[in-house]
Design a protein around this motif. Structure first.
Motif, PDB file in Angstrom:
ATOM      1  N   TYR A   1       0.906  59.567  35.121  1.00 52.00           N
ATOM      2  CA  TYR A   1       1.932  59.642  34.085  1.00 52.00           C
ATOM      3  C   TYR A   1       3.000  60.675  34.426  1.00 52.00           C
ATOM      4  O   TYR A   1       2.712  61.711  35.035  1.00 52.00           O
ATOM      5  N   ASP A   2       4.237  60.387  34.019  1.00 50.27           N
ATOM      6  CA  ASP A   2       5.334  61.336  34.214  1.00 50.27           C
ATOM      7  C   ASP A   2       5.321  62.434  33.165  1.00 50.27           C
ATOM      8  O   ASP A   2       5.937  63.476  33.340  1.00 50.27           O
ATOM      9  N   GLY A   3       4.645  62.194  32.061  1.00 50.68           N
ATOM     10  CA  GLY A   3       4.490  63.198  31.006  1.00 50.68           C
ATOM     11  C   GLY A   3       3.185  62.969  30.279  1.00 50.68           C
ATOM     12  O   GLY A   3       2.739  61.830  30.147  1.00 50.68           O
ATOM     13  N   ALA A   4       2.556  64.046  29.848  1.00 48.81           N
ATOM     14  CA  ALA A   4       1.284  63.930  29.130  1.00 48.81           C
ATOM     15  C   ALA A   4       1.163  65.084  28.151  1.00 48.81           C
ATOM     16  O   ALA A   4       1.589  66.201  28.439  1.00 48.81           O
TER      17      ALA A   4
ATOM     18  N   LYS B   1      -0.472  61.295  23.572  1.00 41.02           N
ATOM     19  CA  LYS B   1       0.824  60.718  23.930  1.00 41.02           C
ATOM     20  C   LYS B   1       1.064  60.893  25.421  1.00 41.02           C
ATOM     21  O   LYS B   1       0.832  61.973  25.966  1.00 41.02           O
ATOM     22  N   VAL B   2       1.527  59.835  26.084  1.00 39.00           N
ATOM     23  CA  VAL B   2       1.866  59.887  27.503  1.00 39.00           C
ATOM     24  C   VAL B   2       3.190  59.167  27.712  1.00 39.00           C
ATOM     25  O   VAL B   2       3.654  58.415  26.846  1.00 39.00           O
ATOM     26  N   SER B   3       3.803  59.393  28.880  1.00 40.72           N
ATOM     27  CA  SER B   3       5.072  58.731  29.176  1.00 40.72           C
ATOM     28  C   SER B   3       5.122  58.304  30.633  1.00 40.72           C
ATOM     29  O   SER B   3       4.513  58.919  31.511  1.00 40.72           O
ATOM     30  N   VAL B   4       5.843  57.214  30.866  1.00 42.43           N
ATOM     31  CA  VAL B   4       6.127  56.721  32.211  1.00 42.43           C
ATOM     32  C   VAL B   4       7.616  56.432  32.258  1.00 42.43           C
ATOM     33  O   VAL B   4       8.121  55.617  31.484  1.00 42.43           O
ATOM     34  N   GLY B   5       8.317  57.085  33.155  1.00 43.16           N
ATOM     35  CA  GLY B   5       9.757  56.911  33.209  1.00 43.16           C
ATOM     36  C   GLY B   5      10.432  57.623  32.062  1.00 43.16           C
ATOM     37  O   GLY B   5       9.824  58.396  31.323  1.00 43.16           O
ATOM     38  N   LYS B   6      11.709  57.336  31.881  1.00 43.52           N
ATOM     39  CA  LYS B   6      12.492  57.989  30.840  1.00 43.52           C
ATOM     40  C   LYS B   6      12.470  57.169  29.563  1.00 43.52           C
ATOM     41  O   LYS B   6      12.821  56.000  29.556  1.00 43.52           O
ATOM     42  N   GLY B   7      12.060  57.795  28.483  1.00 47.69           N
ATOM     43  CA  GLY B   7      12.073  57.143  27.187  1.00 47.69           C
ATOM     44  C   GLY B   7      11.051  56.056  27.018  1.00 47.69           C
ATOM     45  O   GLY B   7      11.223  55.165  26.186  1.00 47.69           O
ATOM     46  N   LYS B   8       9.963  56.082  27.789  1.00 49.19           N
ATOM     47  CA  LYS B   8       8.894  55.097  27.650  1.00 49.19           C
ATOM     48  C   LYS B   8       7.589  55.818  27.353  1.00 49.19           C
ATOM     49  O   LYS B   8       6.868  56.220  28.262  1.00 49.19           O
ATOM     50  N   ARG B   9       7.334  55.985  26.079  1.00 51.09           N
ATOM     51  CA  ARG B   9       6.152  56.729  25.655  1.00 51.09           C
ATOM     52  C   ARG B   9       5.208  55.839  24.864  1.00 51.09           C
ATOM     53  O   ARG B   9       5.631  54.896  24.202  1.00 51.09           O
ATOM     54  N   GLY B  10       3.934  56.158  24.958  1.00 49.92           N
ATOM     55  CA  GLY B  10       2.916  55.401  24.256  1.00 49.92           C
ATOM     56  C   GLY B  10       1.701  56.272  24.015  1.00 49.92           C
ATOM     57  O   GLY B  10       1.782  57.503  24.102  1.00 49.92           O
ATOM     58  N   VAL B  11       0.566  55.641  23.729  1.00 42.80           N
ATOM     59  CA  VAL B  11      -0.655  56.373  23.386  1.00 42.80           C
ATOM     60  C   VAL B  11      -1.823  55.800  24.191  1.00 42.80           C
ATOM     61  O   VAL B  11      -1.974  54.582  24.309  1.00 42.80           O
ATOM     62  N   ILE B  12      -2.659  56.695  24.737  1.00 42.96           N
ATOM     63  CA  ILE B  12      -3.886  56.296  25.419  1.00 42.96           C
ATOM     64  C   ILE B  12      -5.080  56.909  24.698  1.00 42.96           C
ATOM     65  O   ILE B  12      -4.929  57.863  23.913  1.00 42.96           O
ATOM     66  N   ASP B  13      -6.278  56.349  24.955  1.00 40.80           N
ATOM     67  CA  ASP B  13      -7.493  56.953  24.422  1.00 40.80           C
ATOM     68  C   ASP B  13      -8.190  57.751  25.518  1.00 40.80           C
ATOM     69  O   ASP B  13      -7.674  57.875  26.644  1.00 40.80           O
TER      70      ASP B  13
ATOM     71  N   LYS C   1     -10.626  57.102  27.314  1.00 41.79           N
ATOM     72  CA  LYS C   1     -11.043  56.310  28.470  1.00 41.79           C
ATOM     73  C   LYS C   1      -9.860  56.000  29.384  1.00 41.79           C
ATOM     74  O   LYS C   1     -10.034  55.422  30.455  1.00 41.79           O
ATOM     75  N   GLY C   2      -8.671  56.352  28.925  1.00 38.61           N
ATOM     76  CA  GLY C   2      -7.466  56.046  29.683  1.00 38.61           C
ATOM     77  C   GLY C   2      -6.855  54.709  29.339  1.00 38.61           C
ATOM     78  O   GLY C   2      -5.861  54.304  29.951  1.00 38.61           O
ATOM     79  N   ASP C   3      -7.426  54.010  28.354  1.00 37.13           N
ATOM     80  CA  ASP C   3      -6.886  52.720  27.942  1.00 37.13           C
ATOM     81  C   ASP C   3      -5.636  52.915  27.087  1.00 37.13           C
ATOM     82  O   ASP C   3      -5.597  53.793  26.216  1.00 37.13           O
ATOM     83  N   VAL C   4      -4.615  52.105  27.342  1.00 34.00           N
ATOM     84  CA  VAL C   4      -3.377  52.166  26.554  1.00 34.00           C
ATOM     85  C   VAL C   4      -3.613  51.519  25.202  1.00 34.00           C
ATOM     86  O   VAL C   4      -3.969  50.347  25.119  1.00 34.00           O
ATOM     87  N   ARG C   5      -3.412  52.282  24.137  1.00 34.22           N
ATOM     88  CA  ARG C   5      -3.633  51.774  22.784  1.00 34.22           C
ATOM     89  C   ARG C   5      -2.334  51.500  22.039  1.00 34.22           C
ATOM     90  O   ARG C   5      -2.310  50.732  21.091  1.00 34.22           O
ATOM     91  N   VAL C   6      -1.267  52.181  22.434  1.00 37.18           N
ATOM     92  CA  VAL C   6       0.080  51.886  21.942  1.00 37.18           C
ATOM     93  C   VAL C   6       0.953  51.720  23.176  1.00 37.18           C
ATOM     94  O   VAL C   6       1.013  52.617  24.014  1.00 37.18           O
ATOM     95  N   PRO C   7       1.614  50.575  23.351  1.00 38.39           N
ATOM     96  CA  PRO C   7       2.381  50.315  24.573  1.00 38.39           C
ATOM     97  C   PRO C   7       3.374  51.419  24.906  1.00 38.39           C
ATOM     98  O   PRO C   7       3.983  52.011  24.003  1.00 38.39           O
ATOM     99  N   LEU C   8       3.539  51.682  26.188  1.00 34.50           N
ATOM    100  CA  LEU C   8       4.487  52.706  26.637  1.00 34.50           C
ATOM    101  C   LEU C   8       5.891  52.115  26.621  1.00 34.50           C
ATOM    102  O   LEU C   8       6.493  51.842  27.666  1.00 34.50           O
ATOM    103  N   ALA C   9       6.402  51.900  25.440  1.00 35.18           N
ATOM    104  CA  ALA C   9       7.688  51.214  25.277  1.00 35.18           C
ATOM    105  C   ALA C   9       8.575  51.877  24.236  1.00 35.18           C
ATOM    106  O   ALA C   9       9.631  51.329  23.894  1.00 35.18           O
ATOM    107  N   TYR C  10       8.177  53.039  23.738  1.00 30.66           N
ATOM    108  CA  TYR C  10       8.901  53.677  22.644  1.00 30.66           C
ATOM    109  C   TYR C  10       9.645  54.916  23.108  1.00 30.66           C
ATOM    110  O   TYR C  10       9.241  55.587  24.068  1.00 30.66           O
ATOM    111  N   LYS C  11      10.720  55.235  22.384  1.00 26.97           N
ATOM    112  CA  LYS C  11      11.484  56.443  22.693  1.00 26.97           C
ATOM    113  C   LYS C  11      10.643  57.682  22.461  1.00 26.97           C
ATOM    114  O   LYS C  11      10.743  58.666  23.191  1.00 26.97           O
ATOM    115  N   ASP C  12       9.785  57.640  21.442  1.00 27.24           N
ATOM    116  CA  ASP C  12       8.918  58.777  21.169  1.00 27.24           C
ATOM    117  C   ASP C  12       7.739  58.338  20.301  1.00 27.24           C
ATOM    118  O   ASP C  12       7.777  57.284  19.661  1.00 27.24           O
ATOM    119  N   ILE C  13       6.712  59.158  20.311  1.00 24.90           N
ATOM    120  CA  ILE C  13       5.583  59.043  19.395  1.00 24.90           C
ATOM    121  C   ILE C  13       5.659  60.273  18.503  1.00 24.90           C
ATOM    122  O   ILE C  13       5.399  61.392  18.951  1.00 24.90           O
TER     123      ILE C  13
END
Length: 214
Positions: free
Chosen positions: A35-38, A47-59, A61-73
């Motif tokens: 991840y670019d941000g954690a 909350k984690v991020s990949v790239g600019k302005g693509k944030r989401g949520v993982i659990d 286990k590392g599974d994505v629970r909220v898609p990394l598609a939001y400006k912020d959480i």
């Protein structure tokens, strides 16, 4: 390295590419540095991020629970996340039940869960607030007027809400704002601009006041 609030996982930076992952309290890497941000975990989620302005949520286990598609959480609580889109409007994702509200609200606050396990949140359109129980088909209070609902009636910018009057057609709420008339309209050609009063609930045009442009 930043410690987590529950002292179970820590955010860890790894490699020259500056990627972030998570280690447990023994120092073992449990979520790889991709991840670019954690951010630290809040309960079972982070909350984690990949790239600019693509944030989401993982659990954990590392599974994505909220898609990394939001400006912020904005917030994570009660197995749910308040998400923010590119236009800064807010929505909510109920991770536990899989339900959600779209990003059309000025603000959302998570209030907890009811006896049935449904998420209860407070949504606001910038003027009014109402409580919403997030089930499969949430019953949004009809008195809550979102910006999207206002735009479907007229393309004007809201300046003020009129609390002393009600619509004579439906009893709904009135608002006044600047109405962007076309350049070839009579009002524009006359050197005037329009201020439209409209019912936010049924869309009835109440009044149109032309004023001399500054």
């Amino acid at each position: 390295m930043q410690k987590n609030t529950d002292d179970e996982l820590t955010v860890s930076m790894s490699g020259f590419s500056v990627k972030f992952g998570y280690r447990d309290k023994e120092g073992r890497m449990v979520i790889p540095p991709i991840y670019d941000g954690a951010w630290p975990f809040v309960g079972n989620y982070a909350k984690v991020s990949v790239g600019k302005g693509k944030r989401g949520v993982i659990d954990k286990k590392g599974d994505v629970r909220v898609p990394l598609a939001y400006k912020d959480i904005k917030a994570i609580s009660d197995d749910a996340a308040v998400v923010v889109d590119a236009s800064t409007y807010q929505g909510i994702v109920d991770i536990k039940n899989g339900f959600q509200l779209p990003c059309i609200y000025e603000s959302i606050a998570i209030k907890g869960r009811d006896d049935s396990g449904f998420l209860v949140c407070e949504v606001s359109d910038g003027w009014d607030r109402c409580l919403v129980t997030l089930n499969e088909h949430p019953d949004i209070d009809k008195d809550l007027a979102t910006k999207d609902r206002m735009r479907q009636y007229a393309g004007f910018s809201i300046e003020k809400r009129i609390v002393s009057q009600k619509c004579d057609k439906c009893g709904g709420r009135l608002a006044t704002g600047y109405y962007r008339s076309s350049p070839d309209s009579w009002a524009h050609l006359a050197g005037r601009e329009g201020y439209l009063t409209i019912c936010m609930d049924c869309g009835k045009w109440i009044d149109f006041d032309c004023r001399i442009m500054n």
